[in-house]
Every structure is written in C-alpha cells, then in structure tokens.
Design a protein around this motif. Structure first.
Motif, PDB file in Angstrom:
ATOM      1  N   PRO A   2       0.837  -1.201   0.000  1.00 57.54           N
ATOM      2  CA  PRO A   2       0.000   0.000   0.000  1.00 57.54           C
ATOM      3  C   PRO A   2       0.871   1.250   0.000  1.00 57.54           C
ATOM      4  O   PRO A   2       1.872   1.324   0.707  1.00 57.54           O
ATOM      5  N   GLN A   3       0.479   2.237  -0.789  1.00 55.97           N
ATOM      6  CA  GLN A   3       1.333   3.408  -0.969  1.00 55.97           C
ATOM      7  C   GLN A   3       1.121   4.490   0.083  1.00 55.97           C
ATOM      8  O   GLN A   3       2.026   5.252   0.394  1.00 55.97           O
ATOM      9  N   HIS A   4      -0.097   4.610   0.624  1.00 55.93           N
ATOM     10  CA  HIS A   4      -0.373   5.580   1.684  1.00 55.93           C
ATOM     11  C   HIS A   4       0.068   6.995   1.312  1.00 55.93           C
ATOM     12  O   HIS A   4       0.624   7.730   2.122  1.00 55.93           O
ATOM     13  N   GLY A   5      -0.157   7.367   0.056  1.00 51.95           N
ATOM     14  CA  GLY A   5       0.178   8.721  -0.373  1.00 51.95           C
ATOM     15  C   GLY A   5       1.633   8.927  -0.720  1.00 51.95           C
ATOM     16  O   GLY A   5       2.053  10.061  -0.978  1.00 51.95           O
ATOM     17  N   VAL A   6       2.428   7.848  -0.739  1.00 49.32           N
ATOM     18  CA  VAL A   6       3.860   7.990  -1.011  1.00 49.32           C
ATOM     19  C   VAL A   6       4.103   8.512  -2.421  1.00 49.32           C
ATOM     20  O   VAL A   6       4.990   9.345  -2.642  1.00 49.32           O
ATOM     21  N   ASP A   7       3.329   8.042  -3.397  1.00 55.37           N
ATOM     22  CA  ASP A   7       3.546   8.479  -4.779  1.00 55.37           C
ATOM     23  C   ASP A   7       3.410   9.997  -4.906  1.00 55.37           C
ATOM     24  O   ASP A   7       4.248  10.657  -5.542  1.00 55.37           O
ATOM     25  N   ARG A 156       2.028   0.218   7.365  1.00 56.64           N
ATOM     26  CA  ARG A 156       2.675   1.144   6.431  1.00 56.64           C
ATOM     27  C   ARG A 156       4.184   1.302   6.598  1.00 56.64           C
ATOM     28  O   ARG A 156       4.768   2.224   6.031  1.00 56.64           O
ATOM     29  N   GLU A 157       4.826   0.418   7.329  1.00 57.93           N
ATOM     30  CA  GLU A 157       6.262   0.582   7.550  1.00 57.93           C
ATOM     31  C   GLU A 157       7.052   0.598   6.241  1.00 57.93           C
ATOM     32  O   GLU A 157       7.943   1.439   6.053  1.00 57.93           O
ATOM     33  N   ASP A 158       6.760  -0.318   5.333  1.00 59.55           N
ATOM     34  CA  ASP A 158       7.511  -0.377   4.077  1.00 59.55           C
ATOM     35  C   ASP A 158       7.368   0.922   3.285  1.00 59.55           C
ATOM     36  O   ASP A 158       8.345   1.424   2.707  1.00 59.55           O
ATOM     37  N   ALA A 159       6.157   1.465   3.261  1.00 54.72           N
ATOM     38  CA  ALA A 159       5.923   2.709   2.527  1.00 54.72           C
ATOM     39  C   ALA A 159       6.696   3.864   3.161  1.00 54.72           C
ATOM     40  O   ALA A 159       7.283   4.701   2.457  1.00 54.72           O
ATOM     41  N   LEU A 160       6.735   3.904   4.489  1.00 53.08           N
ATOM     42  CA  LEU A 160       7.446   4.981   5.172  1.00 53.08           C
ATOM     43  C   LEU A 160       8.952   4.860   4.982  1.00 53.08           C
ATOM     44  O   LEU A 160       9.652   5.867   4.826  1.00 53.08           O
ATOM     45  N   ARG A 161       9.461   3.644   4.979  1.00 55.81           N
ATOM     46  CA  ARG A 161      10.898   3.462   4.752  1.00 55.81           C
ATOM     47  C   ARG A 161      11.274   3.851   3.323  1.00 55.81           C
ATOM     48  O   ARG A 161      12.351   4.415   3.083  1.00 55.81           O
ATOM     49  N   LEU A 162      10.395   3.564   2.376  1.00 52.14           N
ATOM     50  CA  LEU A 162      10.635   3.990   0.995  1.00 52.14           C
ATOM     51  C   LEU A 162      10.683   5.511   0.914  1.00 52.14           C
ATOM     52  O   LEU A 162      11.578   6.089   0.276  1.00 52.14           O
ATOM     53  N   ALA A 163       9.749   6.165   1.580  1.00 49.67           N
ATOM     54  CA  ALA A 163       9.734   7.629   1.590  1.00 49.67           C
ATOM     55  C   ALA A 163      11.007   8.177   2.220  1.00 49.67           C
ATOM     56  O   ALA A 163      11.611   9.133   1.711  1.00 49.67           O
ATOM     57  N   ALA A 164      11.449   7.562   3.331  1.00 46.07           N
ATOM     58  CA  ALA A 164      12.656   8.023   4.019  1.00 46.07           C
ATOM     59  C   ALA A 164      13.880   7.901   3.122  1.00 46.07           C
ATOM     60  O   ALA A 164      14.754   8.779   3.118  1.00 46.07           O
ATOM     61  N   ARG A 165      13.963   6.824   2.367  1.00 47.54           N
ATOM     62  CA  ARG A 165      15.084   6.648   1.435  1.00 47.54           C
ATOM     63  C   ARG A 165      15.104   7.750   0.382  1.00 47.54           C
ATOM     64  O   ARG A 165      16.154   8.323   0.077  1.00 47.54           O
TER      65      ARG A 165
END
Length: 246
Positions: A2-7, A156-165
């Motif tokens: 789930p992207q949770h607004g990351v895009d 949403r941990e994976d999405a947040l880690r992607l955003a942090a990167r």
C-alpha cells in the motif's frame, strides 16, 4: 505494498528538486515532517555522517537536544550501536526498551529521559552502514504508544521506509546543488545565544542589536544550515561543532 500517499509525496519531492531553489532543503524537510506526522510519526531524526561532513535534521525539541549534548549521549546512544549496524528495522523508544536485553543502565536512562520529551516508540531505517563512507539513517519516532505504533508499522512501515530513502537521496541532491555556506560571526553569535535559551529581545540586548536584526541573522543562519526551524538550526549547529553546550 500500500502506498499511503507515497507516490504524491515523491512527486512533490521531485518538483522541489527540479526547482533549483536555494530554499529547497528547507522545503524538502517541511514536506517530510508533515508527511510523517500525517502517518503518526512526529519525532524524527535524520542523520547523514560522512567523513568531514555531518547533516542532522530533527523535529525533537531544543530542550532535549541540549540535554543530549550536555550529557554526551552520542557516546552511548543505542541508535548508533544497535540500530545503524543493520538494514533491518529496529524498534526504538521506551515502549520497546524491555525487548533489548543488551542495553546498559546508562542507555536505559537515556531512553527513559527521551520519553519525557515525547519520544515513546518508533523504528530505525538505516540508509548506509558504518564504514569508510560514514553512516546514515533515520529514527522514525512517535509520541504515540507502543501498541499504536505497532499497528501503524504493520500497515505502512515499508511505505514509510521507501519515503525516508527518497528524502535522503533528495537532500543529498539539493544540498549538493546549493553548496554549504559558512555562517557569519553575527549569525553564529545569535545562534549560540538562542541555544543558551535567550529570546530574540534578550539576544538583541546582549549584542546591542535591534530585535529585527536578530531575527534576520537567525533566519539567515537557519537557511544556510538547511534547517526548517530554529530548533533544527541549533541541532545542526551542535552536530557540526558550531555550537557548544552551555
């Protein structure tokens, strides 16, 4: 995942990066703090320590930063000794302290004191393991309870880690484009006095300046350091050795 607004978040980051604006680093950090706070994580620490250069951005209060520096907690902080040694996320904060059996008494004291400033639970996201090129990573923390953070991480941990990167990559990009700027003597003086707890009018009286001039010097210092707030400017000043604890 789930992207949770990351895009949308990453699209906006890219727009800032392409702008070539001298305030791009400020804007990236402001966008980042708003994004993570929206997802329940309001206590952020971003660290990129390279040989001869250190960038640290945080949403933590200036009072905690000063306390951390006064007690030389960087020497014992488990964020460095336990979190940044692996790319695997590690639970952080007082809510999870009992899970880490190897913590020393001093480290447990640090974690308990941090909780008094609202840092209750979170997780690490390592970007670069310690080595010849330094270390980089996030402590993505929250003032929420451990149970609440567990639920958020599961979702949403994976999405947040992607955003942090991506934030890390963008900060390197915009800071490299803007280049580091040295603080003037007046900007340094104003920031030092601010770190000591003086208000604008007190700094003005101490230095024989007008309050408007002090505001200008502090704003210039914040912009040069790539800080979104005065508290972040103080944190970066400490990290770069520009300021000394009172």
């Amino acid at each position: 995942m789930p992207q949770h607004g990351v895009d949308d978040f990453l699209d906006t980051l890219s727009q800032i990066g392409r702008s070539g604006d001298a305030t791009a680093a400020d804007r990236v950090w402001q966008l980042t703090t708003a994004f993570f706070e929206h997802h329940g994580f309001d206590k952020l620490i971003y660290l990129d320590a390279q040989p001869g250069a250190l960038t640290m951005l945080t949403t933590l209060p200036a009072a905690w930063i000063g306390h951390y520096q006064d007690n030389a907690y960087a020497r014992i902080d488990p964020f460095f000794s336990q979190c940044c040694t692996s790319f695997r996320p590690v639970s952080t904060g007082v809510a999870y302290a009992d899970r880490h059996k190897g913590l020393t008494a001093a480290q447990r004291t640090l974690i308990c004191e941090a909780s008094e400033f609202g840092i209750h639970a979170g997780f690490s996201s390592t970007l670069r393991l310690p080595g010849a090129f330094g270390v980089a990573g996030w402590n993505i923390g929250s003032s929420l309870s451990g149970a609440e953070v567990d639920a958020l991480r599961a979702d949403r941990e994976d999405a947040l880690r992607l955003a942090a990167r991506h934030v890390h990559d963008m900060l390197i990009c915009v800071q490299g484009a803007c280049g580091a700027q040295a603080l003037s003597p007046r900007e340094t003086e104003c920031l030092v006095l601010l770190a000591q707890g003086q208000r604008t009018k007190d700094i003005a009286r101490t230095l024989g300046l007008s309050p408007a001039a002090v505001e200008l010097y502090l704003r210039n210092a914040r912009n040069k350091l790539g800080a979104a707030t005065r508290e972040q400017a103080i944190a970066i000043g400490f990290a770069r050795g520009l300021l000394s604890p009172v």
